[in-house]
Design a protein around this motif. Structure first.
Motif, short mmCIF file in Angstrom:
data_model
loop_
_atom_site.label_atom_id
_atom_site.label_comp_id
_atom_site.label_asym_id
_atom_site.label_seq_id
_atom_site.Cartn_x
_atom_site.Cartn_y
_atom_site.Cartn_z
N UNK A 69 23.02 24.12 -25.77
CA UNK A 69 22.61 23.75 -24.43
C UNK A 69 23.12 24.79 -23.43
N UNK A 70 22.31 25.09 -22.43
CA UNK A 70 22.67 26.09 -21.43
C UNK A 70 23.10 25.37 -20.14
N UNK A 155 19.62 31.11 -8.29
CA UNK A 155 18.87 32.01 -9.18
C UNK A 155 19.53 32.17 -10.55
N UNK A 156 20.84 32.02 -10.62
CA UNK A 156 21.52 32.14 -11.90
C UNK A 156 20.99 31.11 -12.90
N UNK A 157 20.98 29.86 -12.48
CA UNK A 157 20.46 28.80 -13.34
C UNK A 157 18.99 28.97 -13.64
N UNK A 158 18.21 29.38 -12.64
CA UNK A 158 16.77 29.57 -12.83
C UNK A 158 16.51 30.65 -13.87
N UNK A 159 17.20 31.79 -13.74
CA UNK A 159 16.97 32.91 -14.64
C UNK A 159 17.35 32.59 -16.08
N UNK A 160 18.36 31.73 -16.24
CA UNK A 160 18.81 31.36 -17.58
C UNK A 160 18.06 30.15 -18.14
N UNK A 161 17.16 29.57 -17.33
CA UNK A 161 16.44 28.36 -17.74
C UNK A 161 17.44 27.30 -18.20
N UNK A 162 18.45 27.09 -17.39
CA UNK A 162 19.54 26.18 -17.74
C UNK A 162 19.04 24.76 -18.00
N UNK A 238 16.57 25.64 -6.56
CA UNK A 238 16.74 25.47 -8.00
C UNK A 238 15.45 25.01 -8.67
N UNK A 239 15.20 25.53 -9.86
CA UNK A 239 14.07 25.07 -10.68
C UNK A 239 14.57 24.42 -11.96
N UNK A 240 15.87 24.18 -12.04
CA UNK A 240 16.46 23.47 -13.18
C UNK A 240 17.25 22.29 -12.63
N UNK A 241 17.46 21.24 -13.44
CA UNK A 241 18.20 20.06 -12.96
C UNK A 241 19.58 20.48 -12.44
N UNK A 242 19.88 20.09 -11.21
CA UNK A 242 21.13 20.53 -10.60
C UNK A 242 21.60 19.52 -9.56
N UNK A 243 22.92 19.37 -9.47
CA UNK A 243 23.54 18.54 -8.43
C UNK A 243 24.79 19.23 -7.93
N UNK A 244 25.27 18.74 -6.80
CA UNK A 244 26.58 19.12 -6.27
C UNK A 244 27.52 17.93 -6.51
N UNK A 245 28.80 18.22 -6.63
CA UNK A 245 29.80 17.16 -6.58
C UNK A 245 30.88 17.54 -5.58
N UNK A 246 31.16 16.63 -4.66
CA UNK A 246 32.33 16.73 -3.79
C UNK A 246 33.40 15.92 -4.49
N UNK A 247 34.31 16.61 -5.17
CA UNK A 247 35.26 15.96 -6.08
C UNK A 247 36.26 15.04 -5.38
N UNK A 248 36.35 15.16 -4.09
CA UNK A 248 37.26 14.35 -3.29
C UNK A 248 37.31 14.95 -1.90
N UNK A 249 37.99 14.28 -0.98
CA UNK A 249 38.14 14.78 0.38
C UNK A 249 39.49 15.49 0.50
N UNK A 250 39.46 16.80 0.59
CA UNK A 250 40.68 17.59 0.60
C UNK A 250 41.54 17.33 1.84
N UNK A 251 40.96 16.74 2.87
CA UNK A 251 41.71 16.46 4.10
C UNK A 251 42.38 15.09 4.06
N UNK A 252 42.07 14.32 3.01
CA UNK A 252 42.68 13.01 2.85
C UNK A 252 43.94 13.15 1.99
#
Length: 281
Positions: A69-70, A155-162, A238-252
């Motif tokens: 898997x890529x 473009x990185x993910x797109x080019x690699x067909x992740x 993006x042309x491949x499945x992608x999400x962002x994650x905000x792992x937590x609030x660094x100011x908290x």
């Protein structure tokens, strides 16, 4: 990811996305990590596989569900962004308009930067996924460079067909808010076909991260830790499945205590790896 520190020419959200070099969690330029948080991230090259230890790897030592898997991991922001305001302020096309090439990111009250946080978690996650047979590429090669621009990160993910991609961040919201959330794409054109699979990826990562870390759903944004946006170039382009994650609030204070702990960052990485396994395995 929301607060930008350093780089007077750059303003707005500190979300950065995208590309060939990578956008890495960044913020206050030369601020050092707090004492006691010096556990170095893995230093393997962006595409060099290494074996991983830890509970997750041990549990799966008998097989490789992610073999072949890529996966592309985008560590938000970069360590050199704050000292190059003109370069990161450059406008780039993001599918439905233009935005800054990149931003500097946020940091904790004690000065632990988002770019350092995202670089560390991304490398830990890459190590685990590679140990399970996945082909992993990071969008940037170090935590001292500039950018890359958000469109390049996509473009990185797109080019690699992740098979899947994730952009890792820490939020810079008001200190009263806490918890994590996933950001999923809304259709803006070329990304229309990946909206549905990205939602599935987002749900898998949300559930695994919540279960594995015990961090609560965001108290200040999203519905059950899911937020959908059309203003982020890393998702729009993006042309491949992608999400962002905000792992937590660094100011908290509470979230920051977890995010500045090397052992807890490992726990975050293992939880995210479980999410990829659930989605791809």
């Amino acid at each position: 990811m929301r607060i930008q520190r350093g780089g007077p020419a750059v303003a707005g959200l500190a979300l950065c996305l995208g590309a060939l070099v990578a956008c890495g969690g960044g913020s206050s330029g030369g601020k050092a990590s707090p004492a006691g948080d010096t556990a170095a991230p893995p230093t393997a090259g962006a595409t060099t596989g290494t074996s991983a230890g830890g509970p997750l790897a041990s549990k799966r030592s008998g097989g490789h569900p992610l073999a072949g898997k890529v996966v592309v991991i985008d560590p938000g922001h970069n360590g050199g962004n704050a000292s190059h305001p003109r370069e990161i302020a450059k406008q780039v096309y993001v599918g439905n308009g233009t935005k800054e090439c990149d931003t500097t990111g946020t940091d904790t009250v004690s000065g632990y930067s988002e770019h350092a946080f995202t670089w560390d978690v991304s490398n830990r996650l890459a190590k685990i996924l590679r140990s399970q047979g996945a082909k992993v590429t990071l969008t940037r090669k170090n935590d001292t460079g500039v950018g890359p621009c958000v469109n390049q990160r996509a473009a990185v993910g797109n080019d690699l067909h992740a098979d899947a991609a994730i952009s890792i961040h820490g939020d810079g919201a008001a200190a009263s808010g806490h918890g994590f959330h996933i950001i999923e794409p809304l259709a803006v054109g070329k990304n229309a076909k990946i909206v549905a699979p990205s939602a599935k990826l987002g749900t898998a990562l949300r559930d695994a991260y919540h279960s594995g870390t015990g961090i609560s759903y965001s108290t200040y944004l999203g519905t059950k830790a899911i937020d959908k946006r059309s203003d982020l170039g890393g998702l729009n382009m993006s042309t491949v499945p992608k999400v962002f994650i905000e792992c937590g609030n660094m100011r908290n204070k509470g979230d920051a205590a977890k995010m500045t702990s090397a052992s807890f960052r490992q726990r975050m990485a293992e939880s995210l790896a479980k999410g990829f396994d659930d989605y791809l395995g």
